[in-house]
Write a protein that holds these residues in place. Sequence first.
Motif, short mmCIF file in Angstrom:
data_model
loop_
_atom_site.label_atom_id
_atom_site.label_comp_id
_atom_site.label_asym_id
_atom_site.label_seq_id
_atom_site.Cartn_x
_atom_site.Cartn_y
_atom_site.Cartn_z
N LEU A 428 0.83 -1.20 0.00
CA LEU A 428 0.00 0.00 0.00
C LEU A 428 0.87 1.26 0.00
O LEU A 428 0.58 2.23 -0.69
CB LEU A 428 -0.93 -0.02 1.22
N VAL A 429 1.93 1.26 0.78
CA VAL A 429 2.84 2.40 0.85
C VAL A 429 4.27 1.89 0.86
O VAL A 429 4.52 0.69 1.01
CB VAL A 429 2.60 3.26 2.13
N CYS A 476 -0.51 9.55 0.96
CA CYS A 476 -1.63 9.25 1.85
C CYS A 476 -2.94 9.19 1.08
O CYS A 476 -3.79 8.33 1.35
CB CYS A 476 -1.73 10.31 2.95
N ALA A 479 -2.95 5.90 -0.83
CA ALA A 479 -3.12 4.77 0.08
C ALA A 479 -4.54 4.69 0.61
O ALA A 479 -5.12 3.61 0.74
CB ALA A 479 -2.12 4.89 1.23
N SER A 480 -5.13 5.85 0.91
CA SER A 480 -6.50 5.86 1.42
C SER A 480 -7.49 5.35 0.38
O SER A 480 -8.45 4.65 0.72
CB SER A 480 -6.87 7.28 1.84
N LYS A 482 -6.83 3.14 -1.92
CA LYS A 482 -6.58 1.73 -2.23
C LYS A 482 -7.01 0.78 -1.12
O LYS A 482 -7.42 -0.34 -1.38
CB LYS A 482 -5.09 1.51 -2.51
N THR A 483 -6.87 1.21 0.14
CA THR A 483 -7.12 0.28 1.23
C THR A 483 -8.61 0.08 1.47
O THR A 483 -9.42 0.99 1.28
CB THR A 483 -6.45 0.77 2.52
N PHE A 492 -5.05 7.66 7.32
CA PHE A 492 -4.25 8.28 6.26
C PHE A 492 -4.80 9.66 5.92
O PHE A 492 -4.03 10.62 5.72
CB PHE A 492 -4.24 7.39 5.02
N ALA A 543 2.95 4.44 8.76
CA ALA A 543 3.21 3.86 7.44
C ALA A 543 4.12 2.65 7.51
O ALA A 543 4.14 1.84 6.59
CB ALA A 543 3.81 4.91 6.52
N PHE A 548 1.02 -2.77 5.48
CA PHE A 548 1.01 -1.88 4.33
C PHE A 548 2.16 -2.13 3.36
O PHE A 548 2.19 -1.56 2.28
CB PHE A 548 1.08 -0.41 4.79
#
Length: 942
Positions: A428-429, A476, A479-480, A482-483, A492, A543, A548
């Motif tokens: 994710l990150v 961020c 990532a926000s 995608k999760t 995030f 992170a 992640f």
Amino acid sequence: KASPSILENGWEARREQCVDSLSPGLSLSPGLSSSNEVCRIFRSYTGAAHWLDSNTDVFLFGQGSIQTTFLVESNRKCGGLSSPGVAARETAQALKTLAQAARGVAASTSDPAAAHAMLDSARDVMEGSAMLIQEAKQALIAPGDAESQQRLAQVAKAVSHSLNNCVNCLPGQKDVDVALKSIGESSKKLLVDSLPPSTKPFQEAQSELNQAAADLNQSAGEVVHATRGQSGELAAASGKFSEDFDEFLDAGIEMAGQAQTKEDQIQVIGNLKNISMASSKLLLAAKSLSVDPGAPNAKNLLAAAARAVTESINQLITLCTQQAPGQKECDNALRELETVKGMLDNPNEPVSDLSYFDCIESVMENSKVLGESMAGISQNAKIGDLPAFGECVGIASKALCGLTEAAAQAAYLVGISDPNSQAGHQGLVDPIQFARANQAIQMACQNLVDPGSSPSQVLSAATIVAKHTSALCNACRIASSKTANPVAKRHFVQSAKEVANSTANLVKTIKALDGDFSEDNRNKCRVATAPLIEAVENLTAFASNPEFVSIPAQISSEGSQAQEPILVSAKTMLESSSYLIRTARSLAINPKDPPTWSVLAGHSHTVSDSIKSLITSIRDKAPGQRECDYSIDGINRCIRDIEQASLAAVSQSLATRDDISVEALQEQLTSVVQEIGHLIDPIATAARGEAAQLGHKVTQLASYFEPLILAAVGVASKILDHQQQMTVLDQTKTLAESALQMLYAAKEGGGNPKAQHTHDAITEAAQLMKEAVDDIMVTLNEAASEVGLVGGMVDAIAEAMSKLDEGTPPEPKGTFVDYQTTVVKYSKAIAVTAQEMMTKSVTNPEELGGLASQMTSDYGHLALQGQMAAATAEPEEVCHHKPLMCKYVYPGRGGSRSLAIVPQAAVPSQRFALSAAFSATSQRSLFSFKKKEIVDPVSHQC
């Protein structure tokens, strides 16, 4: 009589028990008691300090590097995202591991002070964790209490700080921190407003700078190499790197004093600052990798940091040695080649986004450029055109770096394409990227508040802050999006807001400081940096959560062996190219040296041979080719087996299998044929453009044909009717032959998206294979229905239904009207079959099996055409409108199942006709229907 305090304590304990009983998944009591017990035991360890003076524990716990691994895993566990109860139990378990690991690290450390520091920091982690669980428990009891939430956040931050201190006590970590601090202290020499003039001749200062640059670049390579060794090696390498950096900085400042103008001097100082920043990032990346050698993408980031050091050095050398054309380009090229060499060491991570065939094209293009530049190097050295000579050297260096990158990426793709390997996937990150941004922002903030900072330095620091905070906020946001974890998504977003707001406040104070460099404005700027640093540190810690991060590839031994020819050729190319550039540098100074020309020709020949070998190796090791050959051989053997069975059936000598029932054999055969059908599209997709997946898919396909032949021969051996017997065997052979044709087409395509001439053959072979699967499934369904088994048809219909809601349909090749017409055709066909089934149930029940199989096939086509119609329909609400379903629920293995789907186009009389027809069919089945109902999938109403 109980005292008030006892009653109060009893009431509190009872209330906690009630909370635990009402929400057992959130109970923190087990974790709290376990963590308290661990703390008690560990305090007894630290109290008995005499064992630190003995060596017995060294033999018990092994080397410190092993303990480092355990300690890192404990660190990861303590930071995981989970439900409160599970997190508490996992934390307690991790603390037990931490206690053992910390004791082992301390026992294997010869310095008593370092050993005590490790134990003290580990004790702080344990006691803080116990407090954290206690505060979390109180927060659960009173979820709306703001004071409780604030205490929980403070304790969590303290635990995070203790964990960082604990990791910093690991062997070698403090040495890296010392080296980082030394680089920071040395870099303060660059903050002065004016530099003293140089006292050395230009040639001497230039020679010292070149030597210092070579030493620093070599030390950077030693730091990278030391991360793969023992902790003591990294300590020594980081110490030497900081010393070489200090000498290089002095040499650079000396060269800055040689500058004729203030602008030139500012450029040199700016380059030295970039080298300082790159050097700090290199040590940070080395520290991260040494702490957690298995961290995903860490090796690539370390190599990138080392390359950044080399590039920043080259920029400074180019700036300072413009008076010596040709020589500086050779030095720059040698440093670049030394840096990219690390890409070829165990490439188990992707180094670029290139596909395998892109790698081949990149190698071809760069080899052509390299050949032209090598000719230019030789020609310009002869005629003494040094500027052109230097330009050719720079072009050759870039081509060699491109060749190395393509070779490393190709080797990685070859490794993961082996069926025994497992490809990694992106996380994710990138936590190391967050850590590097954190370090850059902290250094920039330090320059902002430094009293000696000039206006240009303040502006440069503000630019760095804006650049990195913007990158963090973008990371961020991505990532926000995608999760799927709502907690992580919210965290995030909130972290990005905190970073953005604190950055905006800091920018306001920087603007005020830029207008008036007063002490008051500088203090305001200093105050504004604190919230930003805190927000970035909190985001970096979040992170780094293991949930992640990326998962690295696991390359099998066979995959590593397949990589070897590519890696050997690429390493030979780099080595011979380095010799060639060194020789060319000598010829640029003295072109009248015949022996040196002979040496240059030898190195040029070696470079050419190694590139030819590299191209051959990459082509020979194309992913999936070997697996296609193995699969083709396996299916050919299966075809020979089915031919032998067919000959035996013709002569009425096919042996009957008595070890298994015909129902079980039919179920096995149906299952295998369905699995083969599921692989047709993935193989076609891989053959057209996913080379790394081709080997996995064809190997999986070939593995089904041996059980297919066994089941088909077994079913045929139990069929009394000779014609049906031959039909099963012939259709099985046809399926195997179509699969063979599919493999030949897939091998020819090879996963190359640019091999358009093979794509039509792949599509045609896939279609033939699908038709073979459909034919054998119709035969099996008819045979199953004759003995009352409709489970296979039920599963086929349910599978077709599920595909309506999953994934993206194939690329439409027609218009909405085309698909609408086809949908109506199959809908009417289903309705007609339903009417016919109702009639046949009275007159000719033995024909119901074939009609049921036909209906199953028609619905499969209807579902596919419906997907295509939805993909081309407008407006959007039409796309999501589903047909009504006539659902029959009956008891069976694994619970109830649904049978038969009636499209919206069918009129009510047809729906109930179908209901009656299948009710009649159920009288002949091995089970009976319990309920039938009409269900609207949109409203879910009967």
